[in-house]
Design an enzyme around this catalytic site. Sequence first.
Site, PDB file in Angstrom:
ATOM      1  CB  CYS A 116     -28.556  -0.581  -8.507  1.00 51.07           C
ATOM      2  SG  CYS A 116     -27.975  -1.948  -9.113  1.00 51.07           S
ATOM      3  CG  HIS A 262     -31.946  -0.537  -6.784  1.00 47.57           C
ATOM      4  ND1 HIS A 262     -31.934  -0.382  -7.213  1.00 47.57           N
ATOM      5  CD2 HIS A 262     -30.245  -1.130  -6.085  1.00 47.57           C
ATOM      6  CE1 HIS A 262     -31.578  -1.746  -7.780  1.00 47.57           C
ATOM      7  NE2 HIS A 262     -30.503  -2.091  -7.486  1.00 47.57           N
ATOM      8  CG  ASN A 292     -31.744  -4.813  -9.246  1.00 49.05           C
ATOM      9  OD1 ASN A 292     -31.864  -4.119 -10.084  1.00 49.05           O
ATOM     10  ND2 ASN A 292     -30.774  -5.740  -8.224  1.00 49.05           N
TER      11      ASN A 292
HETATM   12  N1  COA Z   1     -30.939 -21.375  -8.378  1.00 52.98           N
HETATM   13  C1  COA Z   1     -30.730 -22.223  -7.430  1.00 52.98           C
HETATM   14  N2  COA Z   1     -29.195 -22.854  -7.039  1.00 52.98           N
HETATM   15  C2  COA Z   1     -28.496 -21.840  -6.794  1.00 52.98           C
HETATM   16  C3  COA Z   1     -29.160 -20.589  -7.718  1.00 52.98           C
HETATM   17  C4  COA Z   1     -30.085 -20.684  -8.360  1.00 52.98           C
HETATM   18  N3  COA Z   1     -30.923 -19.530  -9.053  1.00 52.98           N
HETATM   19  N4  COA Z   1     -27.795 -19.698  -7.509  1.00 52.98           N
HETATM   20  C5  COA Z   1     -26.938 -19.535  -7.452  1.00 52.98           C
HETATM   21  N5  COA Z   1     -26.973 -21.051  -6.221  1.00 52.98           N
HETATM   22  C6  COA Z   1     -26.449 -21.881  -6.036  1.00 52.98           C
HETATM   23  C7  COA Z   1     -25.119 -21.849  -5.861  1.00 52.98           C
HETATM   24  O1  COA Z   1     -24.664 -23.149  -6.792  1.00 52.98           O
HETATM   25  C8  COA Z   1     -24.824 -22.383  -4.530  1.00 52.98           C
HETATM   26  O2  COA Z   1     -24.264 -23.452  -4.562  1.00 52.98           O
HETATM   27  P1  COA Z   1     -23.098 -24.718  -3.468  1.00 52.98           P
HETATM   28  O3  COA Z   1     -23.832 -24.285  -2.055  1.00 52.98           O
HETATM   29  O4  COA Z   1     -23.278 -25.785  -3.958  1.00 52.98           O
HETATM   30  O5  COA Z   1     -22.209 -24.088  -4.109  1.00 52.98           O
HETATM   31  C9  COA Z   1     -25.477 -21.953  -3.515  1.00 52.98           C
HETATM   32  O6  COA Z   1     -26.725 -21.651  -4.089  1.00 52.98           O
HETATM   33  C10 COA Z   1     -25.459 -20.891  -2.378  1.00 52.98           C
HETATM   34  O7  COA Z   1     -24.413 -19.946  -3.329  1.00 52.98           O
HETATM   35  P2  COA Z   1     -24.085 -18.321  -2.884  1.00 52.98           P
HETATM   36  O8  COA Z   1     -24.258 -17.461  -3.752  1.00 52.98           O
HETATM   37  O9  COA Z   1     -23.859 -18.573  -1.650  1.00 52.98           O
HETATM   38  O10 COA Z   1     -25.890 -18.232  -2.520  1.00 52.98           O
HETATM   39  P3  COA Z   1     -26.322 -16.445  -1.639  1.00 52.98           P
HETATM   40  O11 COA Z   1     -27.206 -16.981  -0.482  1.00 52.98           O
HETATM   41  O12 COA Z   1     -25.385 -16.186  -1.420  1.00 52.98           O
HETATM   42  O13 COA Z   1     -27.616 -15.778  -2.553  1.00 52.98           O
HETATM   43  C11 COA Z   1     -27.388 -14.280  -4.244  1.00 52.98           C
HETATM   44  C12 COA Z   1     -26.889 -15.561  -3.807  1.00 52.98           C
HETATM   45  C13 COA Z   1     -27.496 -13.992  -5.824  1.00 52.98           C
HETATM   46  C14 COA Z   1     -28.702 -14.082  -4.326  1.00 52.98           C
HETATM   47  C15 COA Z   1     -26.636 -13.629  -2.911  1.00 52.98           C
HETATM   48  O14 COA Z   1     -25.459 -13.449  -2.604  1.00 52.98           O
HETATM   49  C16 COA Z   1     -27.281 -11.901  -3.233  1.00 52.98           C
HETATM   50  O15 COA Z   1     -28.619 -11.748  -3.116  1.00 52.98           O
HETATM   51  N6  COA Z   1     -26.701 -10.895  -3.218  1.00 52.98           N
HETATM   52  C17 COA Z   1     -27.081  -9.219  -3.426  1.00 52.98           C
HETATM   53  C18 COA Z   1     -26.888  -9.404  -4.734  1.00 52.98           C
HETATM   54  C19 COA Z   1     -27.773  -8.165  -5.772  1.00 52.98           C
HETATM   55  O16 COA Z   1     -28.278  -7.430  -4.738  1.00 52.98           O
HETATM   56  N7  COA Z   1     -27.261  -7.929  -6.173  1.00 52.98           N
HETATM   57  C20 COA Z   1     -27.851  -7.001  -7.196  1.00 52.98           C
HETATM   58  C21 COA Z   1     -27.221  -5.360  -6.340  1.00 52.98           C
HETATM   59  S1  COA Z   1     -27.330  -4.132  -7.562  1.00 52.98           S
END
Ligand code: COA
Length: 335
Positions: A116, A262, A292
Amino acid sequence: MNTTYASIKGLGFYVPETIVTNQDLTQHMDTSDAWIQERTGIKQRRYFTYGKDTNASMATAASRMALDRSQVDTKEVDLIVYATITPDYYFPGSAFLMQRELGLEGVGVIDIRNQCSGFVYALSIADQFIKTGMYKTILVVGSEIQSTFLNKSNEGRGVAVIFGDGAGAAVVQATTDPEHRILSTHLHADGRYAEELYVRDPGSSREGRWLTEETLSGGNYNVTMNGNAVFKHAVVRFAEVIQESLAANAYKPEDLALLVPHQANIRISEYVRQQMNLPEEKVFNNIQKYGNTTAASIPIALTEAYEEGRIKPGDLVCLAAFGSGFTWASALIKW
Ligand code: COA
């Protein structure tokens, strides 16, 4: 004697025509438009069309737009710096393929794999080569086809909903005008976190051959991400590297006309905006439309910001990135 600086002469981008909405993704995995929008801000993304788009063809289209808008002849380009983590071939890199498409045989090319932050790293390299006087006109590109790297099932839904395809480019040229130039660039990385966001296979450090039935059935060729860790580090590093660029040039956050981060996640950008005490109109977001797009996200966002009249001559513009590696970087530009 005049000092030589580098400035961005023109910008371009290309996104494939196929729009994939959050609703479309619900056909493949248990997710919802509400979940994706609330956690990431994304409403839709673009996926490439097989047979029409390639990583290099998208980069070429973006570069042609940037060259046209700069009124720079393709033959003036004397280096290509190309950022991607999703190249057409394992090797050689896609920079070679774009060079061929542009008819620039003999011109040097550099492939960058800094995820990224790739575009900011590429811009920094261009800035250095121009300041030393080695080159005058450099094409800087970010291009990604990520839709084929994603596990579009329930297992991969935490990652698959985030990423999209696209390309962006900038023509960077030598100038002696100190008022309109790249002021500084700042590059960082911390390999202790390499496995927090990565694609494991096909890797060379395997027992026996690098691609086997076992590697294929292992599923490690999909993106693996520890979303929480990425989020926590991103919010700290984004703010740090933006401040670093401002401090290096004796500016304060309020001097910024526009921050183009980004497009990782709208919540990350929003958190950073609040930490920096910037008003909403000073932070550019288009993740809603494209998701992204990794190395392509900054040049696509910068091009759209410019097209929308959000950047004017003399404006102080900061580009900031964070991603896999971990890596983070910024560029401060006096437009
Ligand atoms: N749709 C529905 N539910 C989903 C899902 C989706 N696409 N992806 C994950 N879940 C569920 C999980 O299974 C989890 O369920 P549970 O509570 O029953 O176990 C719940 O949602 C929460 O998951 P979690 O991973 O804790 O969610 P989060 O709030 O951390 O959000 C991201 C996940 C990936 C959106 C978040 O962590 C994030 O934005 N991280 C940064 C990622 C990023 O920017 N990456 C690029 C870097 S350059």
